[in-house]
Write a protein that holds these residues in place. Structure first.
Motif, PDB file in Angstrom:
ATOM      1  N   ALA A 132      -4.595   7.258   5.350  1.00  0.00           N
ATOM      2  CA  ALA A 132      -5.286   6.649   4.228  1.00  0.00           C
ATOM      3  C   ALA A 132      -4.361   5.684   3.512  1.00  0.00           C
ATOM      4  CB  ALA A 132      -5.779   7.722   3.261  1.00  0.00           C
ATOM      5  N   ALA A 133      -4.960   4.695   2.879  1.00  0.00           N
ATOM      6  CA  ALA A 133      -4.195   3.685   2.159  1.00  0.00           C
ATOM      7  C   ALA A 133      -4.649   3.621   0.706  1.00  0.00           C
ATOM      8  CB  ALA A 133      -4.371   2.315   2.816  1.00  0.00           C
ATOM      9  N   ALA A 134      -3.695   3.579  -0.173  1.00  0.00           N
ATOM     10  CA  ALA A 134      -3.968   3.353  -1.593  1.00  0.00           C
ATOM     11  C   ALA A 134      -3.583   1.917  -1.887  1.00  0.00           C
ATOM     12  CB  ALA A 134      -3.165   4.327  -2.458  1.00  0.00           C
ATOM     13  N   THR A 135      -4.593   1.071  -2.106  1.00  0.00           N
ATOM     14  CA  THR A 135      -4.346  -0.368  -2.172  1.00  0.00           C
ATOM     15  C   THR A 135      -4.474  -0.953  -3.570  1.00  0.00           C
ATOM     16  OG1 THR A 135      -6.650  -1.011  -1.797  1.00  0.00           O
ATOM     17  CG2 THR A 135      -5.311  -0.560   0.154  1.00  0.00           C
ATOM     18  N   SER A 136      -4.873  -0.139  -4.522  1.00  0.00           N
ATOM     19  CA  SER A 136      -5.223  -0.697  -5.832  1.00  0.00           C
ATOM     20  C   SER A 136      -4.218  -0.360  -6.920  1.00  0.00           C
ATOM     21  CB  SER A 136      -6.626  -0.212  -6.236  1.00  0.00           C
ATOM     22  OG  SER A 136      -7.576  -0.604  -5.274  1.00  0.00           O
ATOM     23  N   GLY A 137      -2.954  -0.474  -6.597  1.00  0.00           N
ATOM     24  CA  GLY A 137      -1.938  -0.304  -7.629  1.00  0.00           C
ATOM     25  C   GLY A 137      -1.776   1.111  -8.128  1.00  0.00           C
TER      26      GLY A 137
ATOM     27  N   ARG B 261      -7.019  11.058  -4.825  1.00  0.00           N
ATOM     28  CA  ARG B 261      -7.740  10.150  -5.723  1.00  0.00           C
ATOM     29  C   ARG B 261      -7.455   8.669  -5.522  1.00  0.00           C
ATOM     30  NH1 ARG B 261      -5.897  10.952 -10.430  1.00  0.00           N
ATOM     31  NH2 ARG B 261      -4.769  12.897 -10.157  1.00  0.00           N
ATOM     32  N   PRO B 262      -6.201   8.270  -5.366  1.00  0.00           N
ATOM     33  CA  PRO B 262      -5.944   6.822  -5.303  1.00  0.00           C
ATOM     34  C   PRO B 262      -6.212   6.175  -3.944  1.00  0.00           C
ATOM     35  CG  PRO B 262      -3.891   8.013  -5.191  1.00  0.00           C
ATOM     36  CD  PRO B 262      -4.958   9.037  -5.408  1.00  0.00           C
ATOM     37  N   TYR B 263      -6.531   6.956  -2.935  1.00  0.00           N
ATOM     38  CA  TYR B 263      -6.679   6.407  -1.589  1.00  0.00           C
ATOM     39  C   TYR B 263      -8.093   5.845  -1.435  1.00  0.00           C
ATOM     40  CZ  TYR B 263      -2.253   8.625  -0.689  1.00  0.00           C
ATOM     41  OH  TYR B 263      -0.933   8.983  -0.755  1.00  0.00           O
ATOM     42  N   ASP B 264      -8.175   4.542  -1.200  1.00  0.00           N
ATOM     43  CA  ASP B 264      -9.478   3.897  -1.146  1.00  0.00           C
ATOM     44  C   ASP B 264      -9.886   3.433   0.246  1.00  0.00           C
ATOM     45  OD1 ASP B 264      -8.303   0.855  -2.877  1.00  0.00           O
ATOM     46  OD2 ASP B 264      -7.374   2.123  -1.362  1.00  0.00           O
TER      47      ASP B 264
ATOM     48  N   TYR C  72       0.834  -1.199   0.000  1.00  0.00           N
ATOM     49  CA  TYR C  72       0.000   0.000   0.000  1.00  0.00           C
ATOM     50  C   TYR C  72       0.869   1.251   0.000  1.00  0.00           C
ATOM     51  CZ  TYR C  72      -3.247  -3.341   2.230  1.00  0.00           C
ATOM     52  OH  TYR C  72      -3.999  -4.434   2.563  1.00  0.00           O
ATOM     53  N   ILE C  73       0.480   2.236  -0.771  1.00  0.00           N
ATOM     54  CA  ILE C  73       0.980   3.581  -0.547  1.00  0.00           C
ATOM     55  C   ILE C  73       0.174   4.136   0.618  1.00  0.00           C
ATOM     56  CG2 ILE C  73       1.079   5.925  -1.452  1.00  0.00           C
ATOM     57  CD1 ILE C  73       1.459   4.713  -4.247  1.00  0.00           C
ATOM     58  N   MET C  74       0.831   4.793   1.552  1.00  0.00           N
ATOM     59  CA  MET C  74       0.147   5.347   2.712  1.00  0.00           C
ATOM     60  C   MET C  74       0.263   6.861   2.713  1.00  0.00           C
ATOM     61  SD  MET C  74      -1.134   2.737   4.214  1.00  0.00           S
ATOM     62  CE  MET C  74      -1.712   3.554   5.703  1.00  0.00           C
ATOM     63  N   GLY C  75      -0.785   7.508   3.157  1.00  0.00           N
ATOM     64  CA  GLY C  75      -0.778   8.958   3.201  1.00  0.00           C
ATOM     65  C   GLY C  75      -1.397   9.484   4.483  1.00  0.00           C
ATOM     66  N   TRP C  76      -0.994  10.673   4.826  1.00  0.00           N
ATOM     67  CA  TRP C  76      -1.624  11.423   5.909  1.00  0.00           C
ATOM     68  C   TRP C  76      -2.275  12.668   5.300  1.00  0.00           C
ATOM     69  CZ3 TRP C  76      -2.427   9.962  10.809  1.00  0.00           C
ATOM     70  CH2 TRP C  76      -1.632   8.949  11.344  1.00  0.00           C
ATOM     71  N   PHE C  77      -3.497  12.909   5.682  1.00  0.00           N
ATOM     72  CA  PHE C  77      -4.249  14.067   5.237  1.00  0.00           C
ATOM     73  C   PHE C  77      -4.733  14.821   6.469  1.00  0.00           C
ATOM     74  CE2 PHE C  77      -4.894  13.190   0.679  1.00  0.00           C
ATOM     75  CZ  PHE C  77      -4.427  11.897   0.628  1.00  0.00           C
TER      76      PHE C  77
END
Length: 126
Positions: A96-101, A111-114, A31-36
């Motif tokens: 947040a986690a972006a899990t879909s490639g 946008r990519p964080y699901d 996962y790409i991980m982000g803080w917002f």
């Protein structure tokens, strides 16, 4: 994927806080991980992001040099070390986690964080 953020609180300007976000799932390292963050009356904005292995990081201009994002894939946890906090940093912080490639370039937007955590309040008094 479930995300649980913690570590927020009330601090004074110049203080430090470390936020943590624990994630469920067996493929955290993918996962790409982000803080917002979202302040009252303002739109949600990205604070920082970190790539799958931690080799790449991104920071909003407003936090560069003060905040550090890191991750421990063995613990399924991402961190946000916040130093020299300012009243303008007051907001609810979300991991947040972006899990879909998602691509790394896209990770600097929402946008990519699901998957999103529930948020933790950070309040910085002057």
């Amino acid at each position: 994927v479930q995300l649980q953020a913690s570590g927020g609180g009330l601090v004074q300007a110049g203080d430090s806080l470390r936020l943590s976000c624990a994630a469920s799932g067996r493929t955290f390292s993918s996962y790409i991980m982000g803080w917002f963050r979202q302040a009252p009356g303002k739109e949600r904005e990205i604070v920082a992001a970190i790539s799958w292995s931690g080799g790449n990081t991104y920071y909003a201009d407003s936090v560069k040099g003060r905040f550090t994002i890191s991750r421990d894939n063995a613990k399924n946890t991402v961190y946000l070390q916040m130093n020299n906090l300012e009243p303008e940093d007051t907001a609810v912080y979300y991991c947040a986690a972006a899990t879909s490639g998602a691509s790394w370039y896209a990770a600097r937007t929402s946008r990519p964080y699901d998957y999103w955590g529930r948020g933790t309040q950070v309040t910085v008094s002057s």
